[in-house]
Write an enzyme that holds these catalytic residues in place. Structure first.
Site, PDB file in Angstrom:
ATOM      1  N   HIS A  14       1.085  -1.130  -0.049  1.00  9.50           N
ATOM      2  CA  HIS A  14       0.045   0.014   0.020  1.00  9.50           C
ATOM      3  C   HIS A  14       0.774   1.308  -0.063  1.00  9.50           C
ATOM      4  O   HIS A  14       1.495   1.582   1.007  1.00  9.50           O
ATOM      5  CB  HIS A  14      -0.979  -0.028   1.080  1.00  9.50           C
ATOM      6  N   LYS A  99      -9.132  -0.451  -5.905  1.00 11.34           N
ATOM      7  CA  LYS A  99      -9.355   0.335  -4.461  1.00 11.34           C
ATOM      8  C   LYS A  99     -10.577   0.792  -4.366  1.00 11.34           C
ATOM      9  O   LYS A  99     -11.243   1.475  -5.157  1.00 11.34           O
ATOM     10  CB  LYS A  99      -8.202   1.291  -4.365  1.00 11.34           C
ATOM     11  N   ASP A 246       1.303   2.688   3.527  1.00 11.61           N
ATOM     12  CA  ASP A 246       0.469   3.774   3.214  1.00 11.61           C
ATOM     13  C   ASP A 246       1.276   5.285   3.401  1.00 11.61           C
ATOM     14  O   ASP A 246       0.885   6.138   3.647  1.00 11.61           O
ATOM     15  CB  ASP A 246      -0.617   3.944   4.453  1.00 11.61           C
TER      16      ASP A 246
HETATM   17  O1  DOR Z   1      -3.316   9.135   5.808  1.00 10.83           O
HETATM   18  C1  DOR Z   1      -3.764   9.099   4.725  1.00 10.83           C
HETATM   19  N1  DOR Z   1      -3.315   9.462   3.605  1.00 10.83           N
HETATM   20  N2  DOR Z   1      -4.855   7.893   4.432  1.00 10.83           N
HETATM   21  C2  DOR Z   1      -5.460   7.603   3.535  1.00 10.83           C
HETATM   22  O2  DOR Z   1      -6.280   6.980   3.553  1.00 10.83           O
HETATM   23  C3  DOR Z   1      -4.905   8.569   2.263  1.00 10.83           C
HETATM   24  C4  DOR Z   1      -3.539   8.871   2.224  1.00 10.83           C
HETATM   25  C5  DOR Z   1      -3.368  10.067   1.278  1.00 10.83           C
HETATM   26  O3  DOR Z   1      -3.568   9.883  -0.040  1.00 10.83           O
HETATM   27  O4  DOR Z   1      -2.707  11.184   1.650  1.00 10.83           O
HETATM   28 ZN    ZN Z   2      -3.479   4.964   1.579  1.00 14.21          ZN
END
Ligand code: DOR
Ligand code: ZN
Length: 347
Positions: A14, A99, A246
């Site tokens: 991710h 997604k 992430d």
């Molecule tokens: O903290 C986050 N940033 N969570 C998400 O779901 C999206 C991501 C982003 O794209 O900045």
């Molecule tokens: Zn994310």
């Protein structure tokens, strides 16, 4: 004696690489991973196979030839996504997953799903073809407290969809609660990514003693009991749990603002942080499963053949606190402790 651990090259299941100047700035910081599932929440979002292929090519062009990272692309599910397009993009080898963002749940999610009945046909086609669905697992109902949105999502959305769509293979992305851990651990055809930062911070890090925008992400970090549940899950050896950083870079200007955006940029130091976390949990022997084996198995891919080594030294590894990105800067996630584990690549 120097402590070290050798791992199959890790994958990041991710990752946000963005586009344009930000892509150029951040791509190389994930260059040491084997593969990464690339999030499609660009502006505008990546909704067609052709857009995914073009974005994949821009990512490849942003990586130096010696870098190992191979981008695995995703499509952004909307209420008008055509099942045939998803199947074609998958059959052509352009995408590895789809997604699902509930509309309004997070950064660039406005084109996401409001009415889950409208994506029923796509989900059924994906179940038949074995295409994984990656969920941002939070309800958007303003009546639900932000700290309860993941648990509510499991009951109201995830479990009903899974019951209605047998065989659908889902990844609950970036789980942040013991509710998420328990749901995943008790079920089949489901995996969960866990981020580096959610293993390190709880909600106090964001709010106690001043507001710290660089620890703000979504789903927001929860109370300490949940962080400990995530640590147990990540280090358990249970193959349903795997790394998805992430890593989500934003310009500092956009984070350090009256309405700061969500995301922690963890790509540069993730492996050093994880080695420290797994060492603290007495689970260094399980690090490879979490970073390099479980995710590949879920996505029905072979683990990477080559290896990296992490070596514990007396002098902490030096990572930048900020990186330049065009005219902006991006803050690198600060775990709050020295990082004694150094990445050696190749092993
Ligand atoms: O903290 C986050 N940033 N969570 C998400 O779901 C999206 C991501 C982003 O794209 O900045
Ligand atoms: Zn994310």
């Amino acid at each position: 004696m120097t402590k070290s651990v050798t791992l199959r090259r890790p994958d990041d299941w991710h990752l946000h690489l963005r586009d344009g100047a930000m892509l150029q700035a951040v791509a190389s910081f994930s260059g040491h991973f084997g593969r990464a599932i690339i999030m499609p929440n660009l502006v505008p979002p990546v909704v067609t196979g052709a857009q995914a292929a073009a974005y994949r090519d821009r990512i490849r062009a942003a990586l130096a030839p010696e870098m190992t990272l191979r981008p695995l692309m995703t499509l952004y599910l909307t209420e008008t996504t055509d099942p045939a397009d998803v199947l074609a993009a998958h059959a052509q080898g352009i995408i590895s997953a789809v997604k699902l963002y509930p509309a309004g749940a997070t950064t660039n999610s406005a084109s996401g799903v409001r009415d889950f009945d409208k994506v029923r046909g796509v989900l059924e086609a994906m179940a038949q073809a074995g295409i994984p669905l990656c969920f941002h697992g939070e309800v958007t109902d303003p009546a639900v407290d932000i700290f309860d949105r993941e648990a509510a999502f499991i009951d109201r959305v995830l479990d009903p969809i899974r019951r209605a769509t047998p065989g659908l293979r889902v990844v609950m992305e970036h789980i942040t609660t013991s509710d998420g851990v328990d749901y995943v651990a008790g079920n089949d055809d489901i995996g969960a990514t866990i981020t580096t930062h959610h293993l390190v911070i709880n909600r106090n890090h964001i709010l106690a003693g001043g507001i710290r925008p660089h620890y703000y992400c979504l789903p927001v970090a929860k109370r300490e009991t949940h962080r400990l549940a995530l640590r147990r899950a990540a280090t358990s050896g249970d193959a349903r749990f795997f790394l998805g950083t992430d890593s989500a870079p934003h310009p500092d200007r956009a984070k350090e603002s009256a309405c700061g955006c969500a995301g922690c940029f963890t790509a540069p130091n993730t492996m050093s942080i994880l080695a420290q976390v797994f060492e603290e949990e007495g689970a260094l022997d399980r690090l490879e499963g979490f970073t390099s084996l479980h995710g590949a198995a879920f996505y029905r891919m072979e683990p990477n053949e080559d290896r990296i080594r992490l070596v514990r030294r007396e002098i902490p590894a030096a990572y930048p606190t900020h990186i330049p990105a065009g005219d902006e800067t991006v803050t690198v996630f600060d775990p709050g402790f020295p990082l004694y584990w150094h990445l050696e690549d190749p092993a």
